[in-house]
Scaffold this motif. Structure first.
Motif, PDB file in Angstrom:
ATOM      1  N   LYS A  18       0.835  -1.206   0.000  1.00  0.00           N
ATOM      2  CA  LYS A  18       0.000   0.000   0.000  1.00  0.00           C
ATOM      3  C   LYS A  18       0.863   1.247   0.000  1.00  0.00           C
ATOM      4  O   LYS A  18       0.578   2.215  -0.729  1.00  0.00           O
ATOM      5  CB  LYS A  18      -0.928  -0.006   1.225  1.00  0.00           C
ATOM      6  N   ASP A  21       2.291   1.797  -3.420  1.00  0.00           N
ATOM      7  CA  ASP A  21       1.248   2.248  -4.339  1.00  0.00           C
ATOM      8  C   ASP A  21       0.946   3.725  -4.148  1.00  0.00           C
ATOM      9  O   ASP A  21       0.866   4.493  -5.115  1.00  0.00           O
ATOM     10  CB  ASP A  21      -0.020   1.412  -4.129  1.00  0.00           C
ATOM     11  N   VAL A  22       0.774   4.143  -2.887  1.00  0.00           N
ATOM     12  CA  VAL A  22       0.468   5.544  -2.608  1.00  0.00           C
ATOM     13  C   VAL A  22       1.624   6.441  -3.035  1.00  0.00           C
ATOM     14  O   VAL A  22       1.424   7.491  -3.662  1.00  0.00           O
ATOM     15  CB  VAL A  22       0.154   5.740  -1.113  1.00  0.00           C
ATOM     16  N   ARG A  25       1.707   6.785  -6.812  1.00  0.00           N
ATOM     17  CA  ARG A  25       0.636   7.678  -7.291  1.00  0.00           C
ATOM     18  C   ARG A  25       1.004   9.142  -7.074  1.00  0.00           C
ATOM     19  O   ARG A  25       0.830   9.982  -7.964  1.00  0.00           O
ATOM     20  CB  ARG A  25      -0.665   7.368  -6.556  1.00  0.00           C
ATOM     21  N   LYS A  85     -10.060   9.309   0.640  1.00  0.00           N
ATOM     22  CA  LYS A  85      -9.835   7.931   1.048  1.00  0.00           C
ATOM     23  C   LYS A  85      -8.872   7.257   0.074  1.00  0.00           C
ATOM     24  O   LYS A  85      -8.735   7.668  -1.078  1.00  0.00           O
ATOM     25  CB  LYS A  85     -11.155   7.153   1.079  1.00  0.00           C
ATOM     26  N   TYR A  86      -8.248   6.199   0.551  1.00  0.00           N
ATOM     27  CA  TYR A  86      -7.321   5.443  -0.296  1.00  0.00           C
ATOM     28  C   TYR A  86      -8.070   4.715  -1.409  1.00  0.00           C
ATOM     29  O   TYR A  86      -7.669   4.729  -2.568  1.00  0.00           O
ATOM     30  CB  TYR A  86      -6.542   4.456   0.569  1.00  0.00           C
ATOM     31  N   ASP A  87      -9.183   4.079  -1.047  1.00  0.00           N
ATOM     32  CA  ASP A  87     -10.006   3.375  -2.033  1.00  0.00           C
ATOM     33  C   ASP A  87     -11.418   3.217  -1.473  1.00  0.00           C
ATOM     34  O   ASP A  87     -11.724   3.674  -0.370  1.00  0.00           O
ATOM     35  CB  ASP A  87      -9.410   2.017  -2.409  1.00  0.00           C
ATOM     36  N   GLN A  90     -12.072   1.659   2.078  1.00  0.00           N
ATOM     37  CA  GLN A  90     -11.799   2.419   3.301  1.00  0.00           C
ATOM     38  C   GLN A  90     -13.098   3.032   3.801  1.00  0.00           C
ATOM     39  O   GLN A  90     -13.752   3.801   3.094  1.00  0.00           O
ATOM     40  CB  GLN A  90     -10.764   3.501   3.024  1.00  0.00           C
ATOM     41  N   TYR A  93     -12.675   8.509   6.934  1.00  0.00           N
ATOM     42  CA  TYR A  93     -11.644   9.455   6.508  1.00  0.00           C
ATOM     43  C   TYR A  93     -10.649   9.630   7.653  1.00  0.00           C
ATOM     44  O   TYR A  93     -11.049   9.779   8.804  1.00  0.00           O
ATOM     45  CB  TYR A  93     -12.264  10.817   6.164  1.00  0.00           C
TER      46      TYR A  93
END
Length: 218
Positions: A18, A21-22, A25, A85-87, A90, A93
């Protein structure tokens, strides 16, 4: 960023799929799609973010609650929203408070008075929470600085989703993990290699941190 082990010590846990990935991005966004010249801004601190936002040159300004006071004379309306939110999985917040906290130190010569000092400190903190924090949120943020009912609801969502991180509170002692995403501005695209290169140093710092707190507990 960290996890608490069964023996009460903490260890680093931020490096995972994760996180990669973040980071990827955010890196792509800042280097490929972002219209704001972040490198130039960071090189010429302070960043004129507030001026750009007030002049309707920026759509979103990622900032803190205290910036709302600076926008009271802004002509255009603005609203308050939490971090995204991440996805879709989730459910809530989440927000991490900025790394500026009030701290107090107790000298080692006061070891015999720790129970009294702890009780007084907790009482003062509890009263501040009841009488100061509530006034700031309800009177200042929601009444004076907000411009619409939706923003007032957003403030509650942000406050309810606040999460404190040990790696942020003790950032300087733990390898500045809380500032990890600033590597985006330093053109560190391969965060895996960067982390791997520094992992042993982080583990050593965590060991030193746990040892120091263990000695204080004794």
């Amino acid at each position: 960023m960290t996890k608490t082990n069964d023996d009460g010590t903490i260890s680093i846990s931020m490096y995972n799929d994760k996180f990669i990935d973040v980071y990827s991005r955010m890196y792509d966004f800042m280097h490929e799609n972002c219209v704001f010249p972040m490198k130039l801004a960071l090189a010429n601190w302070p960043i004129p973010e507030r001026t750009l936002f007030q002049n309707d040159q920026a759509l979103i300004w990622g900032t803190r609650f205290d910036s709302c006071e600076e926008l009271r004379d802004m002509e255009s309306d603005f609203g308050i929203i939490p971090n995204p939110k991440y996805d879709e999985a989730q459910t809530e917040y989440y927000t991490i408070p900025h790394d500026e906290f009030s701290l107090m130190c107790v000298p080692v010569t006061a070891a015999d008075s720790m129970d009294m000092i702890s009780a007084v400190t907790e009482a003062l903190a509890a009263e501040s929470y009841r009488s100061v924090t509530s006034v700031y949120i309800d009177t200042a943020l929601k009444s004076k600085y907000s411009r619409d009912p939706q923003s007032r609801e957003m403030i509650d969502i942000i406050m309810n989703g606040s999460r404190f991180q040990v790696a942020l509170l003790y950032s300087n002692c733990l390898g500045d993990l809380a500032q990890y995403f600033r590597n985006i501005f330093n053109d560190v695209e391969d965060i895996t290699s960067f982390y791997t290169k520094n992992e042993k140093r982080y583990i050593k710092l965590f060991d030193q941190f746990n040892e120091a707190f263990s000695e204080m507990a004794e």
